[in-house]
Design a protein around this motif. Structure first.
Motif, PDB file in Angstrom:
ATOM      1  N   LYS A   1     -10.148   6.141   7.064  1.00 34.95           N
ATOM      2  CA  LYS A   1     -10.828   7.363   6.630  1.00 34.95           C
ATOM      3  C   LYS A   1     -11.639   7.961   7.766  1.00 34.95           C
ATOM      4  O   LYS A   1     -11.659   9.198   7.954  1.00 34.95           O
ATOM      5  CB  LYS A   1     -11.732   7.047   5.424  1.00 34.95           C
ATOM      6  CG  LYS A   1     -12.276   8.280   4.726  1.00 34.95           C
ATOM      7  CD  LYS A   1     -12.969   7.895   3.420  1.00 34.95           C
ATOM      8  CE  LYS A   1     -13.365   9.140   2.634  1.00 34.95           C
ATOM      9  NZ  LYS A   1     -13.982   8.805   1.343  1.00 34.95           N
TER      10      LYS A   1
ATOM     11  N   ALA B   1      -5.129   7.503  -8.482  1.00 32.25           N
ATOM     12  CA  ALA B   1      -6.179   7.899  -7.532  1.00 32.25           C
ATOM     13  C   ALA B   1      -6.110   9.407  -7.278  1.00 32.25           C
ATOM     14  O   ALA B   1      -7.134  10.087  -7.166  1.00 32.25           O
ATOM     15  CB  ALA B   1      -6.003   7.141  -6.215  1.00 32.25           C
TER      16      ALA B   1
ATOM     17  N   MET C   1      -1.712   4.772  -6.721  1.00 35.15           N
ATOM     18  CA  MET C   1      -1.860   5.989  -5.910  1.00 35.15           C
ATOM     19  C   MET C   1      -1.829   7.229  -6.792  1.00 35.15           C
ATOM     20  O   MET C   1      -2.622   8.155  -6.618  1.00 35.15           O
ATOM     21  CB  MET C   1      -0.752   6.042  -4.855  1.00 35.15           C
ATOM     22  CG  MET C   1      -0.829   7.245  -3.924  1.00 35.15           C
ATOM     23  SD  MET C   1       0.035   8.692  -4.562  1.00 35.15           S
ATOM     24  CE  MET C   1       1.728   8.166  -4.414  1.00 35.15           C
TER      25      MET C   1
ATOM     26  N   ILE D   1       0.854  -1.191   0.000  1.00 35.51           N
ATOM     27  CA  ILE D   1       0.000   0.000   0.000  1.00 35.51           C
ATOM     28  C   ILE D   1       0.889   1.240   0.000  1.00 35.51           C
ATOM     29  O   ILE D   1       1.824   1.349   0.799  1.00 35.51           O
ATOM     30  CB  ILE D   1      -0.907   0.048   1.257  1.00 35.51           C
ATOM     31  CG1 ILE D   1      -1.642  -1.283   1.438  1.00 35.51           C
ATOM     32  CG2 ILE D   1      -1.870   1.209   1.181  1.00 35.51           C
ATOM     33  CD1 ILE D   1      -2.277  -1.434   2.806  1.00 35.51           C
TER      34      ILE D   1
ATOM     35  N   MET E   1       0.453   5.459   0.172  1.00 37.37           N
ATOM     36  CA  MET E   1      -0.514   6.540   0.388  1.00 37.37           C
ATOM     37  C   MET E   1       0.198   7.881   0.475  1.00 37.37           C
ATOM     38  O   MET E   1       1.343   7.968   0.923  1.00 37.37           O
ATOM     39  CB  MET E   1      -1.369   6.276   1.628  1.00 37.37           C
ATOM     40  CG  MET E   1      -0.616   6.011   2.897  1.00 37.37           C
ATOM     41  SD  MET E   1      -1.755   5.521   4.222  1.00 37.37           S
ATOM     42  CE  MET E   1      -2.227   3.864   3.707  1.00 37.37           C
TER      43      MET E   1
ATOM     44  N   SER F   1      -4.673   9.970  -0.789  1.00 40.95           N
ATOM     45  CA  SER F   1      -4.832   9.181  -2.014  1.00 40.95           C
ATOM     46  C   SER F   1      -4.064   7.890  -1.791  1.00 40.95           C
ATOM     47  O   SER F   1      -2.884   7.916  -1.414  1.00 40.95           O
ATOM     48  CB  SER F   1      -4.272   9.927  -3.220  1.00 40.95           C
ATOM     49  OG  SER F   1      -5.065  11.048  -3.522  1.00 40.95           O
ATOM     50  N   ILE F   2      -4.728   6.754  -2.016  1.00 41.14           N
ATOM     51  CA  ILE F   2      -4.137   5.462  -1.662  1.00 41.14           C
ATOM     52  C   ILE F   2      -4.169   4.528  -2.871  1.00 41.14           C
ATOM     53  O   ILE F   2      -5.181   4.421  -3.572  1.00 41.14           O
ATOM     54  CB  ILE F   2      -4.907   4.802  -0.491  1.00 41.14           C
ATOM     55  CG1 ILE F   2      -4.867   5.717   0.741  1.00 41.14           C
ATOM     56  CG2 ILE F   2      -4.339   3.420  -0.159  1.00 41.14           C
ATOM     57  CD1 ILE F   2      -5.743   5.243   1.885  1.00 41.14           C
TER      58      ILE F   2
ATOM     59  N   GLU G   1      -7.113   0.116  -6.670  1.00 44.68           N
ATOM     60  CA  GLU G   1      -6.286  -1.090  -6.772  1.00 44.68           C
ATOM     61  C   GLU G   1      -5.481  -1.064  -8.069  1.00 44.68           C
ATOM     62  O   GLU G   1      -5.959  -0.627  -9.114  1.00 44.68           O
ATOM     63  CB  GLU G   1      -7.152  -2.346  -6.740  1.00 44.68           C
ATOM     64  CG  GLU G   1      -6.319  -3.627  -6.779  1.00 44.68           C
ATOM     65  CD  GLU G   1      -7.143  -4.892  -6.776  1.00 44.68           C
ATOM     66  OE1 GLU G   1      -6.549  -5.994  -6.745  1.00 44.68           O
ATOM     67  OE2 GLU G   1      -8.399  -4.788  -6.798  1.00 44.68           O
TER      68      GLU G   1
ATOM     69  N   TYR H   1      -3.111   0.397  -3.877  1.00 47.68           N
ATOM     70  CA  TYR H   1      -2.680  -0.867  -3.286  1.00 47.68           C
ATOM     71  C   TYR H   1      -2.576  -1.951  -4.358  1.00 47.68           C
ATOM     72  O   TYR H   1      -3.199  -1.876  -5.423  1.00 47.68           O
ATOM     73  CB  TYR H   1      -3.617  -1.304  -2.158  1.00 47.68           C
ATOM     74  CG  TYR H   1      -5.018  -1.684  -2.585  1.00 47.68           C
ATOM     75  CD1 TYR H   1      -5.347  -3.014  -2.910  1.00 47.68           C
ATOM     76  CD2 TYR H   1      -6.038  -0.733  -2.650  1.00 47.68           C
ATOM     77  CE1 TYR H   1      -6.631  -3.366  -3.292  1.00 47.68           C
ATOM     78  CE2 TYR H   1      -7.321  -1.065  -3.029  1.00 47.68           C
ATOM     79  CZ  TYR H   1      -7.617  -2.382  -3.354  1.00 47.68           C
ATOM     80  OH  TYR H   1      -8.889  -2.742  -3.746  1.00 47.68           O
TER      81      TYR H   1
ATOM     82  N   LEU I   1      -9.076   0.288   5.363  1.00 47.22           N
ATOM     83  CA  LEU I   1      -8.903   1.589   4.709  1.00 47.22           C
ATOM     84  C   LEU I   1     -10.088   2.507   5.013  1.00 47.22           C
ATOM     85  O   LEU I   1      -9.913   3.716   5.210  1.00 47.22           O
ATOM     86  CB  LEU I   1      -8.748   1.402   3.198  1.00 47.22           C
ATOM     87  CG  LEU I   1      -7.471   0.714   2.726  1.00 47.22           C
ATOM     88  CD1 LEU I   1      -7.474   0.573   1.202  1.00 47.22           C
ATOM     89  CD2 LEU I   1      -6.223   1.493   3.166  1.00 47.22           C
TER      90      LEU I   1
ATOM     91  N   TYR J   1     -10.619   7.780  -3.188  1.00 45.16           N
ATOM     92  CA  TYR J   1      -9.860   7.594  -1.945  1.00 45.16           C
ATOM     93  C   TYR J   1      -8.814   6.504  -2.100  1.00 45.16           C
ATOM     94  O   TYR J   1      -7.655   6.674  -1.744  1.00 45.16           O
ATOM     95  CB  TYR J   1     -10.849   7.271  -0.828  1.00 45.16           C
ATOM     96  CG  TYR J   1     -10.230   6.899   0.497  1.00 45.16           C
ATOM     97  CD1 TYR J   1      -9.251   7.704   1.089  1.00 45.16           C
ATOM     98  CD2 TYR J   1     -10.633   5.742   1.169  1.00 45.16           C
ATOM     99  CE1 TYR J   1      -8.684   7.352   2.311  1.00 45.16           C
ATOM    100  CE2 TYR J   1     -10.079   5.395   2.382  1.00 45.16           C
ATOM    101  CZ  TYR J   1      -9.105   6.200   2.945  1.00 45.16           C
ATOM    102  OH  TYR J   1      -8.555   5.854   4.146  1.00 45.16           O
ATOM    103  N   TYR J   2      -9.225   5.366  -2.638  1.00 48.87           N
ATOM    104  CA  TYR J   2      -8.250   4.294  -2.862  1.00 48.87           C
ATOM    105  C   TYR J   2      -8.515   3.636  -4.205  1.00 48.87           C
ATOM    106  O   TYR J   2      -9.615   3.688  -4.745  1.00 48.87           O
ATOM    107  CB  TYR J   2      -8.272   3.257  -1.733  1.00 48.87           C
ATOM    108  CG  TYR J   2      -9.620   2.616  -1.476  1.00 48.87           C
ATOM    109  CD1 TYR J   2     -10.124   1.636  -2.329  1.00 48.87           C
ATOM    110  CD2 TYR J   2     -10.372   2.976  -0.360  1.00 48.87           C
ATOM    111  CE1 TYR J   2     -11.355   1.050  -2.091  1.00 48.87           C
ATOM    112  CE2 TYR J   2     -11.603   2.393  -0.110  1.00 48.87           C
ATOM    113  CZ  TYR J   2     -12.083   1.437  -0.979  1.00 48.87           C
ATOM    114  OH  TYR J   2     -13.295   0.854  -0.757  1.00 48.87           O
TER     115      TYR J   2
END
Length: 922
Positions: A606, A647, A644, A542, A544, A621-622, A657, A624, A602, A654-655
């Motif tokens: 938040k 995103a 990231m 991950i 961020m 901003s995440i 993949e 993963y 996650l 927010y997140y």
């Protein structure tokens, strides 16, 4: 005690051989830590000199390695021609210049490192006969090309003035590209060239930093002293030798090349007690002009020499061995009386033999050191009865003092106190390499090596410096010997104390060095150790990043910024207990989670940060990536970083993949960035959309549009590459290439008489390009190069001009207008719609965006037509021409005709087409 010694030894070894810079004190630690969250931009010149790879390294790569790998700074590299990087540096878009010549003016805005190399300036040409390097007057009336904005020009102007030369200086982007003309350049670009004239010495070349980065300069200087100054010097020396070696090899015949390949080590005799060559016990090798010459000759030709000298230091014995062919080469003055079966190379050095005479005696005796080269020359000029031999130079000086002799012959007048004697130049003696007559081919090969530009004056200076250093070392030897026991005792005490202190504080220091000072989390160093050692983990990588952290820092202050970082760190430890959490840079955190339920965690994170969001508008901003056991951990975090980044671009996400599809998109994006940064725009080309008279359907102009097709990436949409080019501040490369193609196309259309005088082609300039200092000069150059009038062209800009530095931009627009170009506002009504500001611009054309026109002929027809008609009325009051974009239907065409809009563009008439297709429509 043994453990203490081992610990001290390990610490010392780490300092000496560390692959990374070790801060010298806590101040340096804090400075380096403060830069981890900040990206610095490094400007590197894209010249041959800076980019030439020698043994896998270039000057640019060495400097980049020092900053990135050794100092662990977060560096983004911009590589371009000198004019561009210096312009970006002056505009503060570049923080560090890899190489820059120092001068007083530049010191006002920059701080400079220790010198990394020195330089000379030369006027030169790769073509023969452009001028006579032995006659400065041959430059009169000539054109000399120099790199624009270069410090070299100032020195050239002085050189021409002082030598009363009337030559024209022409400034170009890179003078080396005009090397077939007469050009101004560095000594490193003309190392082996015959036709060159030295203009003068340059001040030191150093690494330059903006003044606000002054706290880094001491650290950079330490890195240079520890490792990189020597590395750069070795690179430049190796480059010099390779340059000469290439020239040398190209001068050989095929037969000579074969001979050279089969050549084994060659024995050469040197005098071990002579100014031209002597054996240094301190350095354990021969030094002096001739040994240095032989060493450099070996490096530049590949010929291996084995130096031999007589154990008794007797030159006569050495010469006898040479005549008996036990030795293959001997340095000698060319003299047929030596031996008629000897052959000689060209002179390698011309030393002066001095005559040192007593003021108080008039006998005819001449003294020389027995077995020396001076003895040989004495016998050429004096009878044997007048020559007296002495064991060494001290005995010779004493004999002169005692008036046993009237004269001493010596090459090196530093060997005695000449203040008591009269010193005259006796004779200059060219020294050559003597060989036997069967070595004729070897002699020819050596002559070609000798011709290849060895700087004997510099070798002589080096020999004199070393000689003086050795004399000083001898003088200091006694004092050093007396002090050495006290120093060793002091060092032993200090080492003992340091070792004890190290043992007591080692745990604390180690722990602190591994920690981030603000959050208490493991730092980037620990993160790098983690990904290198724990490769087989399964779980989620991950990455961020705090959105707009710089703006938060600027708005609320650094103390609040530190508080937010600490708060985020504490939330991460709470949400991901017993997991791997790191603060890797300013506002970036990396986490590796081995457990499932990632999305729930996650979302919980938040919720934990909700209070900070309300107080500071803080968002994360995440990205993963789900990693299996066999994948590389470093790649997993790279994939998470890509997600990231994406995103962050998608507002409100927010997140995200890192799926296979996303990684494919991001890798394509990185490939496009790489093409732009490497200026590989070979696949970029222009297409042309006709502008037509709405009533007659006649083509009356056209707009050029950028398209890109790459052999690996395939077709790249403008919607794809233009935002990327703008993001990395390289959109000007696209704009300039399309402008160049447009100007060439209008030239061809006019020359072939396919269009009338009213016909114009337009091209786009982005706001980023329009803000550049070189934009007007670039367009002017393109017009002059293609012999095209500005009145045949139109520049299209967008409404976003009103969000820029309008005053500066208007000045540039005025300059473009003075070149004859027309100005068009593109995509009007699509953006700011600042109609009241339009009178500020010297517009000829306003192009209406297709957004409102799309509604014509639909259920919203009445509203759309009323709005469009209102805009038409407003713009016509400005006395400018209207062009309607995006016409696709007959209904739209009829509406525009009835509204007296004369010019249109759109698929109803033609999509963007190639040059050949465009010409067919004319």
């Amino acid at each position: 005690m043994r453990k203490v010694f081992v610990l001290y030894f390990l610490l010392l070894t780490q300092i000496i051989f560390s692959a990374n810079y070790i801060p010298k004190n806590t101040k340096e630690e804090k400075i380096l830590e403060s830069y981890k969250g900040r990206q610095l931009v490094l400007g590197l010149k894209s010249s041959d000199f800076d980019n030439t790879m020698i043994d896998g390294e270039s000057l640019n790569s060495i400097i980049e390695e020092m900053l990135v790998d050794y100092l662990n700074l977060n560096i983004r590299v911009i590589k371009s021609d000198w004019n561009e990087v210096i312009t970006l540096y002056k505009n503060k878009e570049i923080d560090i210049m890899g190489t820059m010549t120092q001068n007083e003016q530049r010191k006002e805005s920059s701080v400079f490192s220790l010198p990394i190399y020195d330089d000379l300036i030369y006027i030169s040409s790769s073509s023969k006969g452009k001028f006579d390097p032995n006659n400065l007057e041959s430059l009169n009336g000539k054109e000399i090309y120099a790199t624009e904005s270069s410090l070299y020009i100032e020195y050239l102007e002085k050189f021409l003035k002082y030598n009363d030369i009337d030559a024209k200086i022409i400034e170009v982007k890179d003078s080396y590209e005009r090397k077939d003309k007469i050009f101004l350049t560095s000594k490193y670009n003309v190392l082996s060239w015959d036709e060159s004239i030295k203009v003068g010495y340059l001040p030191d070349v150093s690494i330059a930093l903006k003044k606000e980065l002054g706290d880094l300069i001491e650290i950079i200087n330490n890195a240079l002293l520890e490792k990189y100054q020597g590395k750069i010097n070795r690179h430049l020396e190796r480059r010099t030798h390779i340059t000469y070696q290439n020239k040398f090899m190209s001068s050989l015949t095929d037969e000579e090349k074969v001979y050279l390949q089969g050549l084994s080590q060659i024995s050469i005799a040197l005098d071990s007690n002579h100014t031209l060559s002597y054996y240094s016990k301190g350095l354990n090798k021969f030094i002096g002009v001739i040994p240095f010459f032989i060493e450099n000759l070996s490096k530049r030709t590949g010929i291996k020499f084995k130096i031999i000298n007589d154990k008794n230091n007797n030159w006569n014995n050495t010469y006898a061995d040479f005549l008996n062919k036990k030795i293959r080469i001997v340095p000698l003055p060319e003299n047929k009386e030596w031996n008629k079966k000897l052959i000689f190379t060209k002179a390698i050095y011309t030393p002066t033999l001095y005559k040192i005479s007593s003021f108080y005696t008039h006998n005819t005796k001449v003294g020389v050191v027995k077995g020396s080269v001076e003895e040989t020359f004495a016998r050429d000029f004096y009878s044997d009865g007048d020559i007296k031999l002495y064991g060494n130079y001290d005995q010779l000086e004493k004999a002169l003092n005692r008036h046993e002799i009237n004269t001493a012959l010596q090459f090196d007048i530093n060997k005695m106190d000449t203040s008591k004697f009269r010193v005259d130049e006796f004779v200059k003696i060219p020294i050559s390499l003597a060989l036997h007559e069967e070595d004729a081919m070897l002699t020819n090969i050596l002559n070609k090596g000798i011709k290849n530009g060895l700087n004997l004056k510099k070798l002589e200076e080096e020999a004199n410096i070393i000689k003086k250093q050795e004399a000083f070392n001898e003088y200091q030897k006694f004092q050093v010997t007396n002090k050495i026991l006290y120093i060793l005792l002091g060092i032993s005490c200090l080492l003992g104390m340091a070792s004890i202190y190290k043992i007591l504080s080692n745990y604390k220091v180690t722990r602190e060095l591994k920690k981030d000072l603000i959050t208490g989390l493991p730092n980037r160093t620990e993160f790098l150790n983690f990904i290198s050692k724990r490769k087989i983990l399964k779980g989620y990588a991950i990455t961020m990043d705090i959105d707009n952290f710089k703006e938060i820092n600027d708005k609320y202050g650094q103390a609040s910024g530190d508080y937010l970082l600490k708060a985020v760190g504490q939330c991460l430890k709470k949400i991901f207990p017993e997991q791997y959490i790191y603060r890797v840079s300013g506002d970036e955190f990396d986490v590796f989670v081995q457990e499932e339920f990632l999305i729930e965690r996650l979302n919980s994170l938040k919720e934990e940060l909700k209070a900070l969001k309300l107080a500071y508008q803080l968002d994360l901003s995440i990205g993963y990536y789900k990693k299996n056991g066999t994948e590389d951990l470093e790649n997993a975090f790279k994939h998470a970083y890509m997600a990231m980044e994406e995103a962050k671009k998608r507002n409100g996400t927010y997140y995200l993949e890192a799926t296979e599809e996303l990684l494919k998109i991001k890798k394509r994006e990185y490939s496009i960035k790489s093409l732009l940064r490497n200026k590989d725009l070979s696949g970029l080309y222009a297409v042309y959309q006709p502008k037509f008279d709405i009533k007659t359907k006649r083509v009356i102009g056209g707009e050029s549009l950028a398209r890109w097709s790459d052999k690996e990436l395939g077709f790249i949409s403008p919607a794809e590459f233009i935002p990327i080019a703008e993001e990395i501040n390289l959109i000007h490369l696209v704009d300039y290439k399309i402008a160049d193609e447009t100007i060439k196309f209008i030239r061809d259309l006019k020359e072939n008489e396919l269009v009338d005088d009213e016909f114009k082609l337009s091209f786009n300039l982005s706001m980023n390009t329009l803000e550049r200092d070189d934009v007007v000069q670039k367009i002017k150059e393109l017009l002059e190069k293609n012999d095209v009038l500005g009145k045949w062209l139109e520049v299209e800009i967008t409404e976003s001009i009103f969000s820029t530095n309008l005053k500066t931009t208007l000045l540039k627009i005025d300059e473009l207008k003075r070149l004859g170009l027309s100005l068009a506002m593109d995509d009007f009504t699509a953006g700011h719609s600042t109609v009241s500001l339009l009178p500020l611009l010297p517009l000829e054309v306003v192009k209406f965006d297709k957004g409102i026109l799309d509604a014509i002929g639909t259920k919203d027809n009445l509203v759309a037509s009323n709005i469009y008609s209102a805009f038409i009325g407003l713009v016509k009051d400005l006395n400018v021409m209207i062009v309607a974009e995006g016409i696709e239907t007959e209904a739209q065409l009829l509406f525009l005709a009835s509204s007296n809009v004369r010019i249109g563009q759109g698929y109803i008439f033609s999509k963007p087409i190639t040059k050949d297709e465009f010409e067919e429509k004319l």
